[in-house]
Design an enzyme around this catalytic site. Structure first.
Site, PDB file in Angstrom:
ATOM      1  N   GLY A 222       0.821  -1.199   0.000  1.00  0.00           N
ATOM      2  CA  GLY A 222       0.000   0.000   0.000  1.00  0.00           C
ATOM      3  C   GLY A 222       0.859   1.255   0.000  1.00  0.00           C
ATOM      4  O   GLY A 222       1.787   1.391  -0.796  1.00  0.00           O
ATOM      5  N   ALA A 223       0.565   2.161   0.934  1.00  0.00           N
ATOM      6  CA  ALA A 223       1.304   3.426   0.992  1.00  0.00           C
ATOM      7  C   ALA A 223       2.775   3.235   1.331  1.00  0.00           C
ATOM      8  O   ALA A 223       3.585   4.144   1.096  1.00  0.00           O
ATOM      9  CB  ALA A 223       0.658   4.342   2.023  1.00  0.00           C
ATOM     10  N   GLY A 251      -2.981  -2.974  -7.407  1.00  0.00           N
ATOM     11  CA  GLY A 251      -2.119  -4.146  -7.291  1.00  0.00           C
ATOM     12  C   GLY A 251      -1.989  -4.903  -8.595  1.00  0.00           C
ATOM     13  O   GLY A 251      -0.932  -5.468  -8.903  1.00  0.00           O
ATOM     14  N   ASP A 252      -3.061  -4.902  -9.382  1.00  0.00           N
ATOM     15  CA  ASP A 252      -3.016  -5.560 -10.690  1.00  0.00           C
ATOM     16  C   ASP A 252      -2.125  -4.788 -11.653  1.00  0.00           C
ATOM     17  O   ASP A 252      -1.369  -5.379 -12.429  1.00  0.00           O
ATOM     18  CB  ASP A 252      -4.427  -5.677 -11.256  1.00  0.00           C
ATOM     19  CG  ASP A 252      -5.391  -6.314 -10.269  1.00  0.00           C
ATOM     20  OD1 ASP A 252      -4.974  -7.232  -9.546  1.00  0.00           O
ATOM     21  OD2 ASP A 252      -6.557  -5.874 -10.211  1.00  0.00           O
TER      22      ASP A 252
END
Length: 369
Positions: A222-223, A251-252
């Site tokens: 994530g961040a 994410g893809d």
């Protein structure tokens, strides 16, 4: 060419709102409808950047026909497989600070015959592929080891296999020796049973997945960026996003960028982070194109084990489910369920499709590359 398989695709409706207030009438600032599903998104991201890809997409009902229509409008190269059920619809509520609330339908069950037809379709195309990406949640009633069985067959044909899933499906797939797995933080914690509070914990958890059979682990945080652990060692990278809009599909896009960048090493990690960060700055599940991607904003270096994570998962808070997938498994071990040699032993005729009685049985033989 990169071939993708999405067993549980979707229509994704993203609604931008000022704030989520339960029980209130909320006026939407904007809305959009996109084709969805993790493998579908990987192929869409590759298409947007002129990288050869083909998607295998089962579809059913009015929603399925709309999904295929949207993909054709985008010009996606795909193989469609009609099924009896109805393609699911997902809803995402996106707030201005980047907070995303997702409501995902479970999808439709696939019959044994439908699963075999999908497998035949993948295998018919796999001889042209450098990578096969098997990703996303499993539809109801589909066995947890379906990705593992497909992975063994593809790997036996000399094709690199990337797995991006969660829960028991991820645990089963590890023992089949995928070339790459891409867990997020919650999936990494759930699959290993570890508390993850710093970069060093991420590297250690990724090493566990490698010991269980995965050759390379790309962990999206994530961040906090991403960690790559492979034969050449570990890398840590981050890419700031000035104005986040939606993390759906990020994410893809990251996985697509990693494969487009060669699938290994520092250069591929830079591509992964640049593509993923670009996706976060776009509305809905829109995939980034060349004009959206900023490689100069990415910083990649050897990991600092002591670096804390902004969203840690301390011991006692390891999730029991992640990314909409209930029941993450016990910590992984190197052996697959089933026989002592790590291969699955499934009896034929159990009504679950892709039946087998030994390694790779029940799937059509791969085409020569």
């Amino acid at each position: 060419m990169i071939l993708t398989l999405t067993l549980n695709p979707s229509l994704d409706r993203t609604i931008e709102i000022a704030a989520l207030d339960r029980g209130a009438v909320i006026r939407a600032a904007a809305a959009r409808l996109d084709p969805g599903g993790k493998g579908v998104n990987v192929s869409r991201a590759l298409l947007a950047n002129a990288v050869a890809s083909r998607a295998v997409v089962p579809f059913g009902g009015d929603e399925g026909r709309q999904l295929v229509h949207l993909l054709r409008q985008e010009g996606l190269d795909m193989v469609t497989v009609p099924v009896a059920g109805r393609t699911r619809s997902n809803v995402t509520l996106a707030e201005p600070d980047g907070t995303v609330t997702k409501i995902n339908e479970p999808g439709t069950a696939l019959s044994p015959g439908e699963l075999d037809t999908i497998a035949d379709s993948v295998l018919a195309e796999a001889h042209e592929a450098d990578w096969v990406v098997a990703s996303g949640s499993l539809p109801p009633e589909v066995r947890e080891d379906v990705y593992a069985r497909l992975c063994r067959r593809f790997a036996g044909a000399g094709i690199h296999v990337a797995i991006d899933t969660s829960g028991p499906a991820l645990a089963c797939a590890l023992g089949s020796g995928p070339a790459l797995v891409k867990p997020n933080l919650e999936e990494l914690a759930g699959a290993t049973g570890m508390a993850i509070t710093c970069v060093g914990d991420v590297v250690a958890a990724a090493a566990k997945l490698r010991a269980a059979g995965a050759r390379t682990v790309l962990a999206s945080l994530g961040a906090d960026g991403a960690v790559l652990v492979e034969d050449g060692g570990a890398w840590y990278g981050e890419a700031p996003v000035a104005e986040p809009r939606s993390a759906v599909g990020a994410g893809d896009a990251m996985l697509a960028g990693f494969l487009a960048g060669g699938g290994r090493g520092e250069v591929a990690l830079v591509e992964a982070l640049a593509w993923g960060a670009a996706a976060v700055g776009l509305p809905g599940s829109r995939m980034p194109g060349p004009s959206d991607i900023r490689r100069d904003a990415v910083r990649v270096r050897r990991p600092d084990p002591a670096r804390p994570l902004t969203s840690p998962l301390p011991r006692g808070n390891v999730p029991s489910g992640a990314a909409g997938e209930p029941g993450l498994p016990r910590p992984v071990t190197p052996a697959s369920a089933g026989r002592p040699d790590g291969t699955a032993t499934l009896s034929a005729g159990r009504g679950d499709g892709l039946t087998e009685t030994g390694p790779g049985a029940g799937l059509p033989p791969p085409s020569p590359r």
